[in-house]
Write a protein that holds these residues in place. Structure first.
Motif, PDB file in Angstrom:
ATOM      1  N   ARG A 161      -7.583  -1.155  -1.814  1.00  0.00           N
ATOM      2  CA  ARG A 161      -8.506  -1.616  -2.861  1.00  0.00           C
ATOM      3  C   ARG A 161      -8.266  -0.902  -4.193  1.00  0.00           C
ATOM      4  N   GLY A 162      -7.157  -0.167  -4.285  1.00  0.00           N
ATOM      5  CA  GLY A 162      -6.735   0.406  -5.563  1.00  0.00           C
ATOM      6  C   GLY A 162      -7.173   1.820  -5.836  1.00  0.00           C
ATOM      7  N   VAL A 163      -7.752   2.513  -4.827  1.00  0.00           N
ATOM      8  CA  VAL A 163      -8.158   3.903  -5.009  1.00  0.00           C
ATOM      9  C   VAL A 163      -6.923   4.800  -4.928  1.00  0.00           C
ATOM     10  N   THR A 164      -6.701   5.624  -5.931  1.00  0.00           N
ATOM     11  CA  THR A 164      -5.557   6.534  -5.954  1.00  0.00           C
ATOM     12  C   THR A 164      -5.734   7.629  -4.914  1.00  0.00           C
ATOM     13  N   VAL A 165      -4.649   7.944  -4.195  1.00  0.00           N
ATOM     14  CA  VAL A 165      -4.653   9.033  -3.213  1.00  0.00           C
ATOM     15  C   VAL A 165      -3.606  10.059  -3.643  1.00  0.00           C
ATOM     16  N   VAL A 166      -4.031  11.312  -3.787  1.00  0.00           N
ATOM     17  CA  VAL A 166      -3.127  12.395  -4.189  1.00  0.00           C
ATOM     18  C   VAL A 166      -2.933  13.341  -3.013  1.00  0.00           C
ATOM     19  N   PRO A 167      -1.688  13.576  -2.561  1.00  0.00           N
ATOM     20  CA  PRO A 167      -1.452  14.569  -1.505  1.00  0.00           C
ATOM     21  C   PRO A 167      -1.523  15.987  -2.053  1.00  0.00           C
TER      22      PRO A 167
END
Length: 451
Positions: free
Chosen positions: A49-55
């Protein structure tokens, strides 16, 4: 830097809450807890749904004396590519010491430990950051950490150290305002001065978290509500610059969804308050940057070893020996290195042992069940002289092997049988006893077999 907005640390325990929480623009996930081929469904739905995920990495140890491990860098790069992340983050810390560089046993802290703010350590850190940058497909940002102890004879303040790091490498900064508060309580460092010395244009995003104070020591627990002083530091930062992103970290003791959402809104309110102050000041901020002061080694990014310098093996060895001595005092019971606060080292050592017991209990949940109330005291006794050398799963196996080799009076025979079965299921042959009688029996059998 890409605008991230307001986010929260993604943890499996609150996956459903985060997925349904309004106003979450992005999440951050611990890189080492993700398997690229088997990402959790709630995390995948956020991505869809377009939520950014940062490792967010925790095991590189960029502030350590050794060069970054190629395998760990490749794993971090893989997660960034699988998640389509705009950047990855790590810490300005060391997490292991010893090994070939110092001709001593390798030890792991299981925790983020502070790097000395010296020219040698800065040279090593800058080269390690450049190595990481070359290996990663996206920009890298590095985080300031919380500390219970400080190194003696430091040459730079935290703000100066971070400024020169960013200036010499171009790395982005992940500023944890909760860690600035921790260092204010524990080390007497002024968070406003640190903010004033930072290259604010290098900030990638900001961490906010809670903790608690005990006996004059602030513990950055990530398990308590965000206190007002931390929010005030966030407001101060936002009055100086518009942070591209702000994120709530919560790792344990998770509250109900409404309370967690309230913490996110409090963070948003602190940023809005700082923005209003910045706007009232004409957008130029409320406080000028503190000029970098001259140190014994010089001043500015060209001082000391110079902005283009590389850390030679002698510099790395000096740093490695110092870090190994500190880590050995914390996890192996050796004497405190000269110049350190022995009381604070004791607090840190107990905290590290307690964390090991907690994490091993989660990695191997059968062990607290088998040992019952004896688990924690038995583990803490083991931790006093047995450093972790291969991560928490290896630590669980080593702990059980240690218990099985101990005198029979320490643990009831039935419990020992259960532990032995647990160990055998996971490690193969039983660990050999180190008791003199057992060693003599093995030697006698070898002699008889040769005859």
């Amino acid at each position: 830097m890409r605008r991230l907005g307001t986010g929260i640390g993604w943890r499996p325990e609150i996956a459903d809450v985060v997925e349904g929480m309004p106003g979450i623009d992005w999440v951050e996930a611990v890189s080492e807890n993700l398997c690229p081929g088997h990402l959790p469904d709630p995390l995948l739905r956020l991505r869809e749904r377009g939520v950014t995920v940062v490792p967010h990495g925790v095991s590189l140890g960029l502030g350590g004396a050794d060069r970054p491990d190629a395998g760990r860098l490749a794993a971090l790069a893989e997660r960034a590519e699988v998640l389509g992340s705009p950047l990855v983050t790590e810490h300005i810390a060391f997490v292991r010491a010893g090994g070939a560089l110092t001709a001593s046993p390798l030890m792991e802290a299981g925790h983020l430990l502070p790097v000395p703010r010296t020219r040698d350590a800065l040279d090593v850190l800058c080269e390690n950051v450049r190595i990481a940058q070359d290996a990663l497909p996206v920009p890298l940002a590095v985080e300031n950490i919380a500390a219970l102890v400080s190194w003696p004879d430091e040459e730079l303040t935290e703000g100066q150290f971070l400024y020169e790091l960013a200036d010499r490498t171009g790395v982005r900064l992940l500023i944890d305002v909760a860690n600035l508060h921790t260092n204010h309580v524990n080390l007497g460092e002024d968070p406003a001065r640190a903010l004033g010395e930072l290259p604010l244009e290098a900030i990638a995003y900001v961490h906010v978290a809670g903790g608690f104070e005990r006996d004059g020591v602030w513990h950055d627990s990530h398990a308590h509500p965000v206190p007002r002083p931390v929010l005030d530091i966030l407001t101060d930062l936002a009055s100086r610059v518009a942070p591209p992103g702000v994120l709530l970290e919560r790792d344990e003791n998770f509250p109900e969804g409404d309370e967690l959402h309230g913490e996110v809104e409090a963070i948003r309110g602190a940023v809005d308050k700082g923005r209003a102050a910045r706007t009232a000041a004409g957008g130029a901020g409320t406080a000028p940057r503190v000029p970098r002061t001259r140190t014994a080694a010089g001043s500015g990014s060209g001082s000391g070893s110079g902005s283009g310098s590389r850390a030679d093996d002698a510099v790395r060895q000096r740093l490695g020996l110092a870090q190994a001595a500190l880590l050995s005092a914390l996890v192996a019971g050796t004497p405190a290195p000269e110049g350190f606060d022995r009381v604070r080292l004791g607090v840190q050592a107990r905290a590290l042992a307690g964390k090991r017991a907690d994490v091993v209990g989660k990695v191997a949940p059968e062990l607290p069940v088998i040992l019952g109330a004896r688990y924690r005291p038995v583990f803490l006794a083991y931790a006093q002289g047995c450093p972790m050398t291969g991560g928490y799963r290896r630590d669980a196996l080593d702990f059980v092997a240690h218990v099985l080799r101990a005198d029979a009076g320490d643990v009831a025979p039935g419990v020992r049988r259960e532990l032995r079965e647990w160990w055998l299921e996971r490690s193969g042959p039983a660990p050999r006893s180190t008791r003199p009688g057992a060693r003599l029996a093995r030697a006698t059998r070898r002699v008889l077999l040769r005859r």
